[in-house]
Design an enzyme around this catalytic site. Structure first.
Site, PDB file in Angstrom:
ATOM      1  N   ASP A  96      -1.222 -32.687 -10.941  1.00 45.37           N
ATOM      2  CA  ASP A  96      -0.313 -32.646 -10.514  1.00 45.37           C
ATOM      3  C   ASP A  96       0.635 -31.326 -10.531  1.00 45.37           C
ATOM      4  O   ASP A  96       0.333 -30.603 -11.198  1.00 45.37           O
ATOM      5  CB  ASP A  96       0.581 -34.021 -10.810  1.00 45.37           C
ATOM      6  CG  ASP A  96       0.041 -35.210 -10.583  1.00 45.37           C
ATOM      7  OD1 ASP A  96      -0.703 -35.489  -9.581  1.00 45.37           O
ATOM      8  OD2 ASP A  96       0.164 -36.107 -11.328  1.00 45.37           O
TER       9      ASP A  96
ATOM     10  N   TYR B 283      -7.788 -33.501 -22.091  1.00 44.01           N
ATOM     11  CA  TYR B 283      -6.564 -32.961 -21.851  1.00 44.01           C
ATOM     12  C   TYR B 283      -5.861 -32.960 -23.026  1.00 44.01           C
ATOM     13  O   TYR B 283      -6.193 -33.417 -24.132  1.00 44.01           O
ATOM     14  CB  TYR B 283      -5.772 -33.972 -20.709  1.00 44.01           C
ATOM     15  CG  TYR B 283      -6.042 -33.975 -19.549  1.00 44.01           C
ATOM     16  CD1 TYR B 283      -5.442 -33.106 -18.588  1.00 44.01           C
ATOM     17  CD2 TYR B 283      -7.134 -34.665 -18.762  1.00 44.01           C
ATOM     18  CE1 TYR B 283      -5.682 -33.252 -17.197  1.00 44.01           C
ATOM     19  CE2 TYR B 283      -7.380 -34.542 -17.509  1.00 44.01           C
ATOM     20  CZ  TYR B 283      -6.668 -33.966 -16.834  1.00 44.01           C
ATOM     21  OH  TYR B 283      -6.802 -33.916 -15.416  1.00 44.01           O
TER      22      TYR B 283
END
Length: 248
Positions: free
Chosen positions: A52, A113
């Site tokens: 994003d 992540y």
């Protein structure tokens, strides 16, 4: 046409995300334009993770088909030269020819992540845009214990964006660790795949546990509610990094 794997890092601060946007800069567009300037081909990249706006990557992977079997080092260096000339905060770490059936997105077997929280009274200066600044003291130990409740296979409806296009909200979370080193709290998450906004949603909810706003039982209740409205605060994109992608 030979297929190339590209290993990529980027600062997501100046981009509207990985994927093409109609009127905003994207990482995908920056690299595709650099490739076109290198070899004159209009190409389309596919990435392992469509990050994003504001999300960073130290180990994004993408693939692209080119007309010629260029040496990987030449592709890397030429594309980087054009990225540098354009002022894009993107670097191709490695380029290599791979089998035609390699798919950066669908061949991936794991994604990793890292989320970084700067937990101190003073705001970020050197790391501004690369951390979530939380001035109130957080209990990283409590966050780590609560994170264990999210491990394994669950319906993560509570922790996914209402805009998520995945067919199923069920995912298997293989790792969710919280640790502190001085003023920095790191949250590491691993799974085969994640839902849209899942990591940031989990981090925001764990932060609520860390500041005493939630108990472990309340986090568990949020998970079991399978309701987006039950989610805690969604952590901002600044602190999130894609740090690894696994392939067979």
């Amino acid at each position: 046409m030979p297929r190339f794997r590209l290993d990529i890092e980027y600062d997501g601060s100046l981009f509207a995300g990985w994927q093409h946007q109609a009127d905003q800069p994207s990482v995908q567009q920056a690299i595709e334009q650099a490739i076109e300037k290198f070899c004159g081909e209009a190409v389309r990249l596919r990435a392992a993770g469509r990050t994003d706006a504001g999300v960073h990557a130290s180990a994004q992977v993408a693939h692209v088909d080119l007309a010629k079997p260029w040496p990987g080092d030449k592709v890397r260096d030429a594309v980087n030269a054009h990225l540098q000339a354009a002022g894009a905060h993107v670097a191709i770490l490695k380029a290599a020819i791979v089998p035609d059936d390699f798919d950066a997105r669908f061949s991936a077997t794991g994604r990793h992540y890292l989320y970084r929280i700067l937990n101190r009274r003073a705001p970020a200066a050197l790391e501004k845009g690369k951390v979530w600044w939380v001035p109130k003291r957080l209990d990283a130990g409590a966050m780590h214990e609560a994170a264990k409740l999210l491990l394994g296979r669950h319906d993560f409806t509570t922790f996914r964006s209402t805009q998520c296009q995945a067919n199923s909200p069920v995912r298997t979370l293989e790792r969710l660790d919280v640790s502190r080193a001085g003023d920095m709290i790191e949250v590491r998450a691993s799974a085969r795949s994640f839902l849209h906004n899942q990591v940031r949603s989990m981090v925001g909810s764990l932060k609520r546990v860390g500041d005493g706003g939630w108990t472990e039982a309340e986090l568990k209740a949020a998970l079991e509610a399978r309701d987006r409205a039950a989610c805690g605060q969604v952590a901002p994109p600044d602190g999130l990094f894609l740090i690894g992608v696994d392939y067979p």
